[in-house]
Design a protein around this motif. Structure first.
Motif, short mmCIF file in Angstrom:
data_model
loop_
_atom_site.label_atom_id
_atom_site.label_comp_id
_atom_site.label_asym_id
_atom_site.label_seq_id
_atom_site.Cartn_x
_atom_site.Cartn_y
_atom_site.Cartn_z
N ARG A 1 0.84 -1.20 0.00
CA ARG A 1 0.00 0.00 0.00
C ARG A 1 0.87 1.25 0.00
N ARG A 2 1.98 1.21 0.71
CA ARG A 2 2.90 2.35 0.77
C ARG A 2 3.53 2.62 -0.60
N THR A 3 3.88 1.56 -1.33
CA THR A 3 4.46 1.72 -2.66
C THR A 3 3.43 2.32 -3.62
N GLY A 4 2.19 1.86 -3.54
CA GLY A 4 1.14 2.42 -4.38
C GLY A 4 0.89 3.88 -4.09
N ASP A 5 0.89 4.24 -2.81
CA ASP A 5 0.70 5.64 -2.43
C ASP A 5 1.86 6.50 -2.91
N LEU A 6 3.07 5.98 -2.82
CA LEU A 6 4.24 6.72 -3.29
C LEU A 6 4.16 6.98 -4.79
N ILE A 7 3.83 5.95 -5.56
CA ILE A 7 3.74 6.11 -7.02
C ILE A 7 2.62 7.07 -7.38
N ALA A 8 1.45 6.90 -6.75
CA ALA A 8 0.32 7.78 -7.06
C ALA A 8 0.63 9.22 -6.69
N THR A 9 1.27 9.42 -5.55
CA THR A 9 1.60 10.78 -5.11
C THR A 9 2.58 11.45 -6.06
N LEU A 10 3.63 10.74 -6.45
CA LEU A 10 4.62 11.33 -7.35
C LEU A 10 4.03 11.62 -8.73
N LEU A 11 3.19 10.73 -9.23
CA LEU A 11 2.54 10.99 -10.52
C LEU A 11 1.60 12.19 -10.44
N LEU A 12 0.84 12.28 -9.35
CA LEU A 12 -0.07 13.42 -9.20
C LEU A 12 0.68 14.73 -8.99
N ILE A 13 1.81 14.69 -8.31
CA ILE A 13 2.61 15.91 -8.15
C ILE A 13 3.11 16.37 -9.52
N GLY A 14 3.63 15.46 -10.31
CA GLY A 14 4.10 15.82 -11.64
C GLY A 14 2.99 16.35 -12.53
N PHE A 15 1.84 15.69 -12.50
CA PHE A 15 0.72 16.12 -13.32
C PHE A 15 0.18 17.46 -12.84
N SER A 16 0.12 17.65 -11.53
CA SER A 16 -0.38 18.90 -10.97
C SER A 16 0.52 20.08 -11.33
N VAL A 17 1.81 19.90 -11.23
CA VAL A 17 2.75 20.98 -11.57
C VAL A 17 2.70 21.25 -13.08
N GLY A 18 2.65 20.21 -13.88
CA GLY A 18 2.56 20.39 -15.33
C GLY A 18 1.29 21.11 -15.75
N ALA A 19 0.17 20.73 -15.14
CA ALA A 19 -1.09 21.41 -15.45
C ALA A 19 -1.06 22.87 -15.00
N ALA A 20 -0.45 23.14 -13.86
CA ALA A 20 -0.36 24.52 -13.37
C ALA A 20 0.49 25.39 -14.30
N VAL A 21 1.57 24.83 -14.81
CA VAL A 21 2.40 25.58 -15.75
C VAL A 21 1.63 25.85 -17.05
N MET A 22 0.89 24.86 -17.51
CA MET A 22 0.08 25.05 -18.72
C MET A 22 -0.98 26.13 -18.49
N LEU A 23 -1.65 26.10 -17.35
CA LEU A 23 -2.66 27.10 -17.04
C LEU A 23 -2.03 28.49 -16.91
N PHE A 24 -0.82 28.56 -16.40
CA PHE A 24 -0.11 29.84 -16.30
C PHE A 24 0.11 30.44 -17.68
N PHE A 25 0.58 29.64 -18.63
CA PHE A 25 0.85 30.17 -19.95
C PHE A 25 -0.42 30.52 -20.71
N VAL A 26 -1.49 29.78 -20.47
CA VAL A 26 -2.77 30.15 -21.08
C VAL A 26 -3.25 31.48 -20.50
N SER A 27 -3.05 31.68 -19.22
CA SER A 27 -3.42 32.95 -18.61
C SER A 27 -2.57 34.10 -19.12
N LEU A 28 -1.33 33.83 -19.46
CA LEU A 28 -0.50 34.88 -20.07
C LEU A 28 -1.04 35.27 -21.45
#
Length: 101
Positions: A10-37
Protein backbone atom coordinates in the motif's frame (compact mmCIF):
# COMPACT_ATOMS: atom_id res chain seq x y z
CA UNK A 1 0.19 -12.30 2.91
CA UNK A 2 1.23 -10.76 6.17
CA UNK A 3 0.19 -7.39 7.48
CA UNK A 4 3.70 -5.99 6.92
CA UNK A 5 3.69 -7.01 3.26
CA UNK A 6 0.25 -5.48 2.73
CA UNK A 7 1.38 -2.24 4.35
CA UNK A 8 4.52 -2.12 2.20
CA UNK A 9 2.46 -2.73 -0.95
CA UNK A 10 0.00 0.00 0.00
CA UNK A 11 2.90 2.35 0.77
CA UNK A 12 4.46 1.72 -2.66
CA UNK A 13 1.14 2.42 -4.38
CA UNK A 14 0.70 5.64 -2.43
CA UNK A 15 4.24 6.72 -3.29
CA UNK A 16 3.74 6.11 -7.02
CA UNK A 17 0.32 7.78 -7.06
CA UNK A 18 1.60 10.78 -5.11
CA UNK A 19 4.62 11.33 -7.35
CA UNK A 20 2.54 10.99 -10.52
CA UNK A 21 -0.07 13.42 -9.20
CA UNK A 22 2.61 15.91 -8.15
CA UNK A 23 4.10 15.82 -11.64
CA UNK A 24 0.72 16.12 -13.32
CA UNK A 25 -0.38 18.90 -10.97
CA UNK A 26 2.75 20.98 -11.57
CA UNK A 27 2.56 20.39 -15.33
CA UNK A 28 -1.09 21.41 -15.45
CA UNK A 29 -0.36 24.52 -13.37
CA UNK A 30 2.40 25.58 -15.75
CA UNK A 31 0.08 25.05 -18.72
CA UNK A 32 -2.66 27.10 -17.04
CA UNK A 33 -0.11 29.84 -16.30
CA UNK A 34 0.85 30.17 -19.95
CA UNK A 35 -2.77 30.15 -21.08
CA UNK A 36 -3.42 32.95 -18.61
CA UNK A 37 -0.50 34.88 -20.07
CA UNK A 38 -2.28 34.68 -23.42
CA UNK A 39 -5.15 36.55 -21.78
CA UNK A 40 -2.72 39.39 -21.04
CA UNK A 41 -1.55 39.47 -24.65
CA UNK A 42 -5.02 39.15 -26.14
CA UNK A 43 -8.10 41.27 -25.79
CA UNK A 44 -8.73 40.38 -22.15
CA UNK A 45 -7.39 43.07 -19.86
CA UNK A 46 -8.41 41.90 -16.42
CA UNK A 47 -5.54 41.77 -13.97
CA UNK A 48 -7.53 39.87 -11.33
CA UNK A 49 -8.34 37.10 -13.80
CA UNK A 50 -4.73 36.87 -14.92
CA UNK A 51 -3.48 36.65 -11.34
CA UNK A 52 -6.15 34.11 -10.34
CA UNK A 53 -5.69 32.01 -13.45
CA UNK A 54 -1.93 32.23 -13.67
CA UNK A 55 -0.33 32.49 -10.28
CA UNK A 56 -2.81 30.81 -7.95
CA UNK A 57 -2.70 27.41 -9.73
CA UNK A 58 1.11 27.49 -9.49
CA UNK A 59 0.94 28.29 -5.79
CA UNK A 60 -1.63 25.55 -5.19
CA UNK A 61 0.49 23.00 -7.08
CA UNK A 62 3.56 23.88 -5.01
CA UNK A 63 1.58 23.68 -1.77
CA UNK A 64 0.10 20.33 -2.79
CA UNK A 65 3.54 19.00 -3.70
CA UNK A 66 5.09 20.13 -0.42
CA UNK A 67 2.19 18.75 1.63
CA UNK A 68 2.35 15.45 -0.28
CA UNK A 69 6.08 15.09 0.31
CA UNK A 70 5.69 15.92 4.01
CA UNK A 71 2.88 13.36 4.32
CA UNK A 72 5.03 10.76 2.56
CA UNK A 73 7.90 11.40 4.94
CA UNK A 74 5.56 10.97 7.93
CA UNK A 75 4.15 7.74 6.45
CA UNK A 76 0.61 9.10 6.01
CA UNK A 77 -1.63 8.67 2.99
CA UNK A 78 -0.26 11.39 0.74
CA UNK A 79 -1.92 11.22 -2.67
CA UNK A 80 -4.84 13.38 -1.53
CA UNK A 81 -2.78 16.55 -1.27
CA UNK A 82 -1.65 16.87 -4.91
CA UNK A 83 -5.04 15.59 -6.08
CA UNK A 84 -6.86 18.32 -4.15
CA UNK A 85 -4.35 20.89 -5.43
CA UNK A 86 -5.00 19.77 -9.01
CA UNK A 87 -8.77 20.02 -8.64
CA UNK A 88 -8.57 23.41 -6.90
CA UNK A 89 -6.23 24.71 -9.61
CA UNK A 90 -8.72 23.75 -12.30
CA UNK A 91 -11.63 25.31 -10.40
CA UNK A 92 -9.73 28.56 -9.76
CA UNK A 93 -8.70 28.73 -13.42
CA UNK A 94 -12.29 28.23 -14.58
CA UNK A 95 -13.42 31.03 -12.26
CA UNK A 96 -10.66 33.25 -13.66
CA UNK A 97 -11.73 32.38 -17.21
CA UNK A 98 -15.27 33.43 -16.36
CA UNK A 99 -13.99 36.72 -14.93
CA UNK A 100 -11.79 37.37 -17.96
CA UNK A 101 -14.69 37.13 -20.37
Amino acid sequence: MTAGAAAAERRTGDLIATLLLIGFSVGAAVMLFFVSLLWAIGTYDNTLAIVLGGYLPLALAVLGAVAGIVALSRKHTAFWYPLIALVLSAVVWLIAAAIAR
